[in-house]
Design an enzyme around this catalytic site. Structure first.
Site, PDB file in Angstrom:
ATOM      1  N   GLU A  40      -4.786   2.083  -3.983  1.00 13.07           N
ATOM      2  CA  GLU A  40      -3.326   2.150  -4.066  1.00 13.07           C
ATOM      3  C   GLU A  40      -2.704   0.855  -3.558  1.00 13.07           C
ATOM      4  O   GLU A  40      -1.577   0.823  -3.117  1.00 13.07           O
ATOM      5  CB  GLU A  40      -2.798   3.360  -3.298  1.00 13.07           C
ATOM      6  CG  GLU A  40      -3.041   3.348  -1.796  1.00 13.07           C
ATOM      7  CD  GLU A  40      -4.346   4.028  -1.375  1.00 13.07           C
ATOM      8  OE1 GLU A  40      -5.335   3.956  -2.128  1.00 13.07           O
ATOM      9  OE2 GLU A  40      -4.368   4.617  -0.276  1.00 13.07           O
TER      10      GLU A  40
ATOM     11  N   ASP B  76      -1.953   8.996 -10.168  1.00 14.47           N
ATOM     12  CA  ASP B  76      -1.945   7.945 -11.199  1.00 14.47           C
ATOM     13  C   ASP B  76      -0.514   7.592 -11.597  1.00 14.47           C
ATOM     14  O   ASP B  76      -0.167   6.422 -11.772  1.00 14.47           O
ATOM     15  CB  ASP B  76      -2.717   8.414 -12.438  1.00 14.47           C
ATOM     16  CG  ASP B  76      -4.219   8.486 -12.180  1.00 14.47           C
ATOM     17  OD1 ASP B  76      -4.644   8.027 -11.088  1.00 14.47           O
ATOM     18  OD2 ASP B  76      -4.951   9.001 -13.048  1.00 14.47           O
TER      19      ASP B  76
ATOM     20  N   ASN C 230      -2.487  12.808  -3.895  1.00 14.18           N
ATOM     21  CA  ASN C 230      -3.656  13.200  -4.701  1.00 14.18           C
ATOM     22  C   ASN C 230      -4.125  14.612  -4.347  1.00 14.18           C
ATOM     23  O   ASN C 230      -4.453  15.408  -5.228  1.00 14.18           O
ATOM     24  CB  ASN C 230      -4.811  12.221  -4.474  1.00 14.18           C
ATOM     25  CG  ASN C 230      -4.716  11.031  -5.412  1.00 14.18           C
ATOM     26  OD1 ASN C 230      -4.150  11.127  -6.494  1.00 14.18           O
ATOM     27  ND2 ASN C 230      -5.256   9.895  -4.978  1.00 14.18           N
TER      28      ASN C 230
ATOM     29  N   ASP D 173       0.861  -1.189   0.000  1.00 15.65           N
ATOM     30  CA  ASP D 173       0.000   0.000   0.000  1.00 15.65           C
ATOM     31  C   ASP D 173       0.897   1.240   0.000  1.00 15.65           C
ATOM     32  O   ASP D 173       1.804   1.364   0.831  1.00 15.65           O
ATOM     33  CB  ASP D 173      -0.890  -0.031   1.247  1.00 15.65           C
ATOM     34  CG  ASP D 173      -1.966   1.035   1.200  1.00 15.65           C
ATOM     35  OD1 ASP D 173      -3.086   0.717   0.768  1.00 15.65           O
ATOM     36  OD2 ASP D 173      -1.660   2.190   1.557  1.00 15.65           O
TER      37      ASP D 173
END
Ligand code: ZN
Lengths: 301, 176
Positions: free
Chosen positions: A221, A194, A185, A177
């Site tokens: 993620e 991304d 973000n 993770d």
């Protein structure tokens, strides 16, 4: 000639008429005309004509197996036609079962049309198959990173579980993770997030996985990796390689570079495990790694 | 015993035709082939009788088919592939036009037809089938393809007034 008639001409006339009946009439008598059957050769000619007549009729309505026992040019020609049509039937069956290499070359204009049809079928089937493969790949793939999606990863893992049960093999699982992904973000935008995911995917891809290893993106993620026939200690080493590489690889986005780290939890198959128990132990280890500082590996306790 | 033989067939013994016939090449007149075949048949028959001659021709055809399969065809388990390649090779080599009329691989039953046959197409009418050599040849091809032993019988022949030669092939089941 063992026929003796006082009126030979009358009998010739009758013979011709009865033979003409076989050629022209819609219906024929059930028995050959008794008055002529002693004429040398009459019965043979009569029966030959009748058989050829019946054979052509049968062929014309689709019965390709009418037995032609008589010999001779016309009977032989009918047999040749039967042979062609039966071979064609066999070829068509072969095509129906997927053999598109069949070609006909003895039926004139029909051959060309038939061959064109088979080629067309072949092309269409090839296109369909390719499309099906594309679709299957799409259904299995996460569009952002190009790796297996959750559904397909779970399918592969179920199969691996089955295999390991059958052969008594062990395997290890890692759950990864990205750390502080939400803040990437929030501060740099979703494009940057991304790009971070794609960077992670590239690093896992080049981390030295073996042919039978597989992995997928199983959440926002989160990536999961399965390492068949691998003990937990070796899986931890692979995880460590991924962690270290990611930490020193810059994520490039819109002329900027930034760094991101990953936390990883690792578990190993135990007797009685199902998919959920094995994954949840890796998950627990992952959250321990998160709680105790991130950018680190924890293994199940 | 075998050492006493003057000749034992092998494909190599067909020779290097390209080198041996730089001008005439890999061609001959079909009359020459039939001349050879039917003079053999005549002399053999006069020496050993019809039945034995038929047996000799069947066995020779069988040997020929076995070698032909090994040297000219690609081994396969697929009937479609086998028939297609065989058709092509028979056509390319001018042996005949093959059509398969019935095929039951499991039961080992086939009916096939050869038109424009090398041996007999165009022959004058006789009252018996003559393509015994072909029978042996076809049996060997099917044997090589399937691994089963076959008995092949010509059921229609150009010679008996048919326009094409038709053969029925049946696998010979092992005696229980
Ligand atoms: Zn024949």
């Amino acid at each position: 000639m063992n026929y003796t008639s006082d009126e030979p001409l009358a009998s010739v006339d009758g013979v011709l008429k009865s033979l003409k009946t076989l050629l022209d009439a819609r219906a024929v008598p059930a028995e050959p005309p008794g008055e002529f059957i002693n004429i040398d050769g009459f019965l043979h000619l009569y029966e030959s004509l009748l058989e050829v007549r019946n054979a052509i009729l049968a062929t014309s309505v689709g019965d390709l197996n009418y037995p032609v026992r008589k010999k001779g040019y016309i009977a032989g020609t009918v047999k040749g036609l039967q042979a062609s049509l039966r071979h064609l039937t066999w070829q068509t069956k072969a095509i129906a079962s997927g053999d598109f290499t069949q070609r006909v070359d003895f039926m004139g204009e029909f051959s060309e049309a038939f061959n064109a049809m088979v080629k067309q079928l072949d092309n269409s089937m090839t296109k369909l198959n390719m499309r099906e493969q594309e679709l299957r790949k799409m259904a299995h793939t996460d569009p952002l990173t190009g790796v297996n999606n959750r559904g397909y990863f779970m399918e592969l893992m179920a199969a691996e579980l089955e295999r390991s049960r059958r052969y008594g093999h062990v395997f290890s699982v890692m759950m990864t993770d990205l750390d502080n992904f939400k803040s990437v973000n929030d501060t740099r935008g979703h494009g940057a997030g991304d790009e971070a995911l794609r960077t992670m995917a590239r690093i896992v891809q080049t981390s030295g996985l073996r042919v039978n290893d597989f992995w997928g993106r199983i959440g926002g993620e989160e990536f999961a990796v399965v390492l068949p026939e691998t003990l937990i200690a070796d899986a931890v080493a692979v995880a460590e390689r991924i962690r270290v590489t990611l930490a020193k690889t810059p994520v490039k986005y819109e002329n900027e570079e930034f760094f991101i780290t990953v936390s990883i939890g690792v578990s190993q198959l135990k007797t009685g495990d199902v998919q959920a128990t094995l994954l949840s132990r890796a998950d627990e280890a992952l959250y321990r790694a998160k709680r105790t500082g991130r950018n680190k590996i924890c293994q199940e306790t | 015993m075998a050492d006493d033989r003057k000749y034992k067939f092998s494909w190599e013994l067909l020779g290097d035709i390209a080198t041996g016939r730089p001008n005439l090449g890999n061609k001959t007149n079909l009359e020459v082939y039939r001349l050879l075949l039917f003079t053999f048949r005549d002399v053999l028959e006069s020496h050993v009788g019809t039945e034995m001659t038929d047996r000799i021709f069947y066995e020779a055809g069988n040997l020929s088919g076995k070698e032909f399969y090994a040297n000219k065809l690609t081994p396969t388990n697929d009937l479609g592939e086998f028939v297609r390649e065989l058709q092509q090779v028979l056509k390319d080599m001018g042996i005949g036009i093959l059509r398969l009329e019935q095929a039951d691989v499991e039961a080992g039953e086939f009916v096939l037809t050869v038109s424009e046959d090398l041996d007999c197409s165009g022959l004058p009418e006789l009252d018996h089938e003559v393509c015994v050599y072909d029978e042996g040849f076809i049996a060997a091809l099917l044997e090589s393809f399937s691994g089963m032993k076959f008995k092949v019988k010509e059921i229609d022949c150009w010679c008996t007034g048919d326009r094409t030669c038709r053969f029925s092939a049946k696998a010979v089941k092992a005696e229980p």
